[in-house]
Design a protein around this motif. Structure first.
Motif, PDB file in Angstrom:
ATOM      1  N   GLN A   4       0.844  -1.183   0.000  1.00 46.17           N
ATOM      2  CA  GLN A   4       0.000   0.000   0.000  1.00 46.17           C
ATOM      3  C   GLN A   4       0.880   1.233   0.000  1.00 46.17           C
ATOM      4  N   ARG A   5       0.903   1.968  -1.056  1.00 48.63           N
ATOM      5  CA  ARG A   5       1.543   3.277  -1.140  1.00 48.63           C
ATOM      6  C   ARG A   5       2.858   3.386  -0.370  1.00 48.63           C
ATOM      7  N   GLY A   6       3.849   2.600  -0.752  1.00 48.30           N
ATOM      8  CA  GLY A   6       5.158   2.718  -0.143  1.00 48.30           C
ATOM      9  C   GLY A   6       5.343   1.925   1.132  1.00 48.30           C
ATOM     10  N   ARG A   7       4.452   0.982   1.410  1.00 45.37           N
ATOM     11  CA  ARG A   7       4.581   0.143   2.603  1.00 45.37           C
ATOM     12  C   ARG A   7       4.389  -1.313   2.214  1.00 45.37           C
ATOM     13  N   LEU A   8       5.193  -2.165   2.808  1.00 47.14           N
ATOM     14  CA  LEU A   8       5.054  -3.598   2.650  1.00 47.14           C
ATOM     15  C   LEU A   8       4.317  -4.091   3.887  1.00 47.14           C
ATOM     16  N   VAL A   9       3.127  -4.660   3.706  1.00 46.21           N
ATOM     17  CA  VAL A   9       2.298  -5.090   4.826  1.00 46.21           C
ATOM     18  C   VAL A   9       2.273  -6.614   4.850  1.00 46.21           C
ATOM     19  N   MET A  10       2.764  -7.183   5.968  1.00 45.22           N
ATOM     20  CA  MET A  10       2.758  -8.631   6.155  1.00 45.22           C
ATOM     21  C   MET A  10       2.115  -8.908   7.496  1.00 45.22           C
ATOM     22  N   GLY A  11       0.847  -9.217   7.481  1.00 42.07           N
ATOM     23  CA  GLY A  11       0.130  -9.437   8.738  1.00 42.07           C
ATOM     24  C   GLY A  11      -0.011  -8.140   9.505  1.00 42.07           C
ATOM     25  N   ARG A  12       0.518  -8.117  10.723  1.00 42.90           N
ATOM     26  CA  ARG A  12       0.440  -6.920  11.565  1.00 42.90           C
ATOM     27  C   ARG A  12       1.630  -5.983  11.365  1.00 42.90           C
ATOM     28  N   VAL A  13       2.634  -6.441  10.638  1.00 47.15           N
ATOM     29  CA  VAL A  13       3.870  -5.676  10.479  1.00 47.15           C
ATOM     30  C   VAL A  13       3.807  -4.838   9.205  1.00 47.15           C
ATOM     31  N   GLU A  14       4.113  -3.560   9.317  1.00 50.03           N
ATOM     32  CA  GLU A  14       4.187  -2.670   8.166  1.00 50.03           C
ATOM     33  C   GLU A  14       5.614  -2.141   8.057  1.00 50.03           C
ATOM     34  N   VAL A  15       6.214  -2.336   6.881  1.00 45.41           N
ATOM     35  CA  VAL A  15       7.585  -1.894   6.659  1.00 45.41           C
ATOM     36  C   VAL A  15       7.570  -0.875   5.525  1.00 45.41           C
ATOM     37  N   PRO A  16       8.029   0.343   5.767  1.00 52.37           N
ATOM     38  CA  PRO A  16       8.089   1.319   4.674  1.00 52.37           C
ATOM     39  C   PRO A  16       9.236   0.996   3.723  1.00 52.37           C
ATOM     40  N   PHE A  17       9.015   1.191   2.429  1.00 53.86           N
ATOM     41  CA  PHE A  17      10.082   1.033   1.458  1.00 53.86           C
ATOM     42  C   PHE A  17       9.847   1.996   0.306  1.00 53.86           C
ATOM     43  N   TRP A  46      19.691 -12.421   8.327  1.00 58.94           N
ATOM     44  CA  TRP A  46      18.267 -12.120   8.223  1.00 58.94           C
ATOM     45  C   TRP A  46      17.983 -11.163   7.072  1.00 58.94           C
ATOM     46  N   MET A  47      19.016 -10.469   6.597  1.00 63.20           N
ATOM     47  CA  MET A  47      18.832  -9.481   5.534  1.00 63.20           C
ATOM     48  C   MET A  47      18.552 -10.136   4.179  1.00 63.20           C
ATOM     49  N   VAL A  48      19.005 -11.380   3.981  1.00 63.02           N
ATOM     50  CA  VAL A  48      18.820 -12.057   2.693  1.00 63.02           C
ATOM     51  C   VAL A  48      17.339 -12.296   2.404  1.00 63.02           C
ATOM     52  N   PRO A  49      16.567 -12.941   3.294  1.00 65.60           N
ATOM     53  CA  PRO A  49      15.151 -13.139   2.980  1.00 65.60           C
ATOM     54  C   PRO A  49      14.374 -11.822   2.844  1.00 65.60           C
ATOM     55  N   LEU A  50      14.739 -10.832   3.638  1.00 65.09           N
ATOM     56  CA  LEU A  50      14.073  -9.537   3.521  1.00 65.09           C
ATOM     57  C   LEU A  50      14.359  -8.906   2.157  1.00 65.09           C
ATOM     58  N   GLY A  51      15.592  -9.009   1.685  1.00 70.71           N
ATOM     59  CA  GLY A  51      15.945  -8.501   0.365  1.00 70.71           C
ATOM     60  C   GLY A  51      15.193  -9.225  -0.744  1.00 70.71           C
ATOM     61  N   VAL A  52      15.023 -10.540  -0.593  1.00 70.93           N
ATOM     62  CA  VAL A  52      14.266 -11.314  -1.589  1.00 70.93           C
ATOM     63  C   VAL A  52      12.806 -10.865  -1.604  1.00 70.93           C
ATOM     64  N   ILE A  53      12.234 -10.596  -0.442  1.00 74.97           N
ATOM     65  CA  ILE A  53      10.843 -10.135  -0.385  1.00 74.97           C
ATOM     66  C   ILE A  53      10.701  -8.785  -1.081  1.00 74.97           C
ATOM     67  N   VAL A  54      11.638  -7.871  -0.838  1.00 73.54           N
ATOM     68  CA  VAL A  54      11.577  -6.551  -1.475  1.00 73.54           C
ATOM     69  C   VAL A  54      11.757  -6.679  -2.987  1.00 73.54           C
ATOM     70  N   LEU A  55      12.717  -7.498  -3.424  1.00 73.81           N
ATOM     71  CA  LEU A  55      12.933  -7.672  -4.866  1.00 73.81           C
ATOM     72  C   LEU A  55      11.762  -8.374  -5.549  1.00 73.81           C
TER      73      LEU A  55
END
Length: 86
Positions: A4-17, A46-55
């Motif tokens: 949603q508009r610059g945020r990655l939402v996974m369940g209750r967690v919102e990460v801006p990107f 832990w950065m590898v799976p997060l990077g894969v999710i963003v990519l």
């Protein structure tokens, strides 16, 4: 996973990107590169799976890889839980 508009939402967690495609690809690439140096004190694996999710938001091949890995992981976990119940 919902965006949603610059945020990655996974369940209750919102990460801006970044909202731009170039920014997301650069961020994902840097996360994966930093995760490869996870043996250093500040960086972590832990950065590898997060990077894969963003990519996977922008790159189809990474999205397919993430989905296949997720399916294999769930099948593996289901098989392990069944074996432990015996």
């Amino acid at each position: 996973m919902d965006t949603q508009r610059g945020r990655l939402v996974m369940g209750r967690v919102e990460v801006p990107f970044p909202r731009s495609r170039t920014g997301r690809i650069a961020t994902g690439g840097l996360l994966i590169a930093g995760g490869c140096l996870g043996f250093l004190p500040v960086l972590g694996f832990w950065m590898v799976p997060l990077g894969v999710i963003v990519l996977s938001h922008d790159l189809h091949s990474v999205r397919r890889f993430r989905r296949r890995t997720s399916v294999k992981w769930k099948r593996w976990r289901k098989g392990r839980e069944g074996a432990q119940a015996k």
